[in-house]
Design a protein around this motif. Sequence first.
Motif, mmCIF file in Angstrom:
data_model
loop_
_atom_site.group_PDB
_atom_site.id
_atom_site.type_symbol
_atom_site.label_atom_id
_atom_site.label_comp_id
_atom_site.label_asym_id
_atom_site.label_seq_id
_atom_site.Cartn_x
_atom_site.Cartn_y
_atom_site.Cartn_z
ATOM 1 N N UNK A 1 -8.573 -4.147 7.038
ATOM 2 C CA UNK A 1 -7.564 -4.254 8.137
ATOM 3 C C UNK A 1 -6.387 -3.925 7.423
ATOM 4 N N UNK A 2 -6.008 -4.795 6.837
ATOM 5 C CA UNK A 2 -4.661 -4.647 5.965
ATOM 6 C C UNK A 2 -4.472 -3.423 5.168
ATOM 7 N N UNK A 3 -5.544 -3.028 4.409
ATOM 8 C CA UNK A 3 -5.955 -1.974 3.629
ATOM 9 C C UNK A 3 -5.625 -0.966 4.373
ATOM 10 N N UNK A 4 -6.234 -0.559 5.673
ATOM 11 C CA UNK A 4 -6.049 0.650 6.407
ATOM 12 C C UNK A 4 -4.663 0.761 6.659
ATOM 13 N N UNK A 5 -3.855 -0.229 7.130
ATOM 14 C CA UNK A 5 -2.497 -0.070 7.564
ATOM 15 C C UNK A 5 -1.705 0.345 6.368
ATOM 16 N N UNK A 6 -2.068 0.025 5.250
ATOM 17 C CA UNK A 6 -1.158 0.234 4.011
ATOM 18 C C UNK A 6 -1.591 1.519 3.315
ATOM 19 N N UNK A 7 -2.645 2.340 3.731
ATOM 20 C CA UNK A 7 -3.069 3.451 3.292
ATOM 21 C C UNK A 7 -1.855 4.440 3.043
ATOM 22 N N UNK A 8 -1.320 4.899 4.245
ATOM 23 C CA UNK A 8 -0.380 6.081 4.066
ATOM 24 C C UNK A 8 0.900 5.452 3.387
ATOM 25 N N UNK A 9 1.325 4.271 3.911
ATOM 26 C CA UNK A 9 2.614 3.847 3.161
ATOM 27 C C UNK A 9 2.332 3.825 1.610
ATOM 28 N N UNK A 10 1.104 3.589 0.958
ATOM 29 C CA UNK A 10 1.032 3.731 -0.440
ATOM 30 C C UNK A 10 0.494 4.876 -1.015
#
Length: 282
Positions: A269-278
């Motif tokens: 879940x945290x990874x999905x949220x960080x996909x676009x920012x990263x």
Amino acid sequence: FDALLTPLEWAGQATALIVVSGVFGILALFVFKYISWQAGIKSAKDRIKGHMIAIRLYQDDLVVVGKSVGSVLVRNLQYLGLNFGPFIPLAIPFVFVSAQFVVRYAYDPLPIVAADAPVMAGRGVMLEIELREGREAEIRDLKVTLPPGLRAVSPLARAPREGRAFQEFVAIAPGQHEIVFELGGVRETKLVVAGGEAPRSMQPRRVSSADWFAISDPNRWPALWPAEAAFASDSPFRVVAIAYPYRDQGWLPDGEFGILLTFVLASMLFGVVALKPLGVQI
């Protein structure tokens, strides 16, 4: 892990587990960005989209549709391969991190039983000892010594063909107790926690350091049980195990599986949220 988790545990163990799992997910995603072929992943995804559009636009042309369906399947295999390869090295820290969570949050100490209370067979805690392959017959000479805080409720039963021994016991005093095993001049111990507050970490199994690559039974991997040192590779003991009760995790699922499920879902879940920012292609 002690330094990382202790401050977060002031807000509860569930908070510590979820937050650290999320941080791991973001870090794993960051590493994935640099060990994967990002351009290739993006290209495979774009080609799959293109073939899907072709199927939609030329749905009356069976030749075009057939070729596009075949191309989608091929590109899907390519896409899976480009993602799967980098996940193999990421699985190594996953094992170590998940093991730390399990020994900290999955178990509770054994319940205390009155010293003179009768205990029916099957109501105690089963102690299981397994010797290494090739040394099964030596189980006849095994000596097990329970500390004063533990009371045996069955004799030590041996199975020489399997190299196993079993004994049922109960805890009659709170604290950390050591069961002693002696065989062929080798003396080993297994820590047993009973009553009161759980220590920083505890585990039901102590395994052999010779089983690092026991593919048939990953539950024997020393990396999964970091709370106690593994037996030396030349020790006659392969596994010494008891069964701790599962700790109540409140609204989270209990037990080893519950800890692993929470770890995986929170990190994803945290990874999905960080996909676009990263800026990661996955």
